[in-house]
Design an enzyme around this catalytic site. Structure first.
Site, mmCIF file in Angstrom:
data_model
loop_
_atom_site.group_PDB
_atom_site.id
_atom_site.type_symbol
_atom_site.label_atom_id
_atom_site.label_comp_id
_atom_site.label_asym_id
_atom_site.label_seq_id
_atom_site.Cartn_x
_atom_site.Cartn_y
_atom_site.Cartn_z
ATOM 1 N N TYR A 179 7.794 0.901 -2.445
ATOM 2 C CA TYR A 179 6.443 -0.233 -1.513
ATOM 3 C C TYR A 179 5.253 1.060 -0.246
ATOM 4 C CZ TYR A 179 6.311 -3.405 2.621
ATOM 5 O OH TYR A 179 5.220 -4.281 3.355
ATOM 6 N N LYS A 183 1.239 -0.225 0.230
ATOM 7 C CA LYS A 183 0.382 0.045 0.398
ATOM 8 C C LYS A 183 -0.383 0.954 1.532
ATOM 9 C CE LYS A 183 2.719 -3.999 2.336
ATOM 10 N NZ LYS A 183 2.105 -5.365 3.058
#
Length: 335
Positions: A179, A183
């Site tokens: 993840y 980002k």
């Protein structure tokens, strides 16, 4: 000096706002709060039932229900042509005018150790986190930056493109390998666009001489920490126990709280927006060449946070090391 009489840098009453991921979590909270401030709001997501429910709630929250309009579009934003379709549909619905504000909130988190999460899932994370935002930004900016001839130019209010990122873009935590890179890519895209957009803004100031965009544009990015939502509940089921231990200091906020803080920061004209003190410190430690919200305040906090992180980073690494000494390998260490 104390904020009295400060101009609102993010007026929304009577303006059209497009929110991706707008049917759930933070996106839904943003939609409801902007409806309460008088905006016309379009929400975009995949699930029709959630979109329809959100529109009904916006109608109930509207500042002026007789004047405000609300709309929803079901779309898969991992496909660039779907983002083009969304911008075109909103423009047609908005009587030929492009949305004034686009806020990218789509995405979800699939935590796990790097070797335990299949590459297919990690690619999915990049698609649903980074590419939904990048695709929407590309479609939006191509629309906003289309040159207008001098004879058609007029003074227009500033437009805003807002990304929703994560504090993990500043401070990585073990267990977020699928993840965090997506980002971090959003943060890098935001910094790059914040420079590029000034070329177009410069052309806009000379609209009496050259073809130029229809409006001045500002880029922003919001960096929440944990957000209490159905997505967060699913995330907790997948999250390694080590990750939970490392992020004990993160006290999740409600979507409503994050939305309220972010909107207030936008009204102050901030660029990189964090939603709690720990987030401010984490951002300050990694500002690098990013534009500052307040030169003196951000610089002082950056000096302080870099001293703090001299202890924090070794502490995180030691906790991971000691976890391995005590518990051994993960249950599913992968090939």
């Amino acid at each position: 000096m104390f904020g009295f009489g400060r101009r609102n840098e993010f007026p929304v009453e009577g303006r059209t706002v497009l929110i991706t991921g707008g049917s759930d979590g933070m996106g839904r909270a943003v939609a409801l709060q902007l409806a309460g401030k008088g905006a016309h709001v379009v929400v975009v997501a995949r699930t029709l039932s959630k979109l329809q429910s959100t529109v009904e709630e916006m109608k109930a929250k509207a500042l002026n229900s007789k004047k405000q309009r609300f709309f929803y579009i079901s779309a898969d934003l991992t496909f660039a042509n779907e983002c083009d379709r969304v911008v075109d549909e909103v423009t047609a619905w908005n009587e030929g005018s492009a949305p004034d504000i686009v806020w990218c909130c789509a995405g979800f988190c699939h935590p796990g150790f790097f070797t335990e999460v299949p590459i297919s899932v990690q690619k999915q994370q990049m698609d649903t986190v980074y590419w939904t935002a990048a695709n929407m930004a590309h479609a939006t900016l191509r629309n906003w930056l289309a040159p207008i001839t001098p004879s058609a130019q007029m003074m227009n209010p500033r437009r805003h493109l807002i990304f929703t990122c994560s504090i993990l873009a500043f401070t990585p935590i073990a267990g977020y390998a699928p993840y965090s890179p997506a980002k971090a890519a959003i943060r890098s895209l935001s910094d790059t666009l914040s420079q590029e957009i000034e070329m177009y803004n410069g052309a806009y100031t000379q609209r009496h001489r050259n073809s130029a965009p229809a409006a001045d544009i500002k880029i922003h990015t919001v960096f929440p920490m944990g957000i209490l939502s159905p997505g967060f509940d699913n995330e907790q089921k997948l999250k390694p126990e080590l990750t939970k231990k490392l992020e004990e200091a993160d006290k999740p906020q409600t979507p409503e709280e994050v939305a309220r803080i972010a909107i207030s920061a936008l009204e102050r004209g901030e660029y990189l927006i964090t939603t709690m003190f720990l987030g401010h410190v984490m951002k300050a430690s990694a500002l690098g060449p990013s534009p500052r919200n307040a030169i003196i305040g951000d610089t002082l906090l950056s000096w302080l946070s870099n001293l703090v992180f001299l202890q924090v980073i070794p502490d995180l690494r030691n906790k991971a090391f000691n976890w391995g000494k005590t518990n051994g390998l993960p249950v599913n260490p992968g090939p």
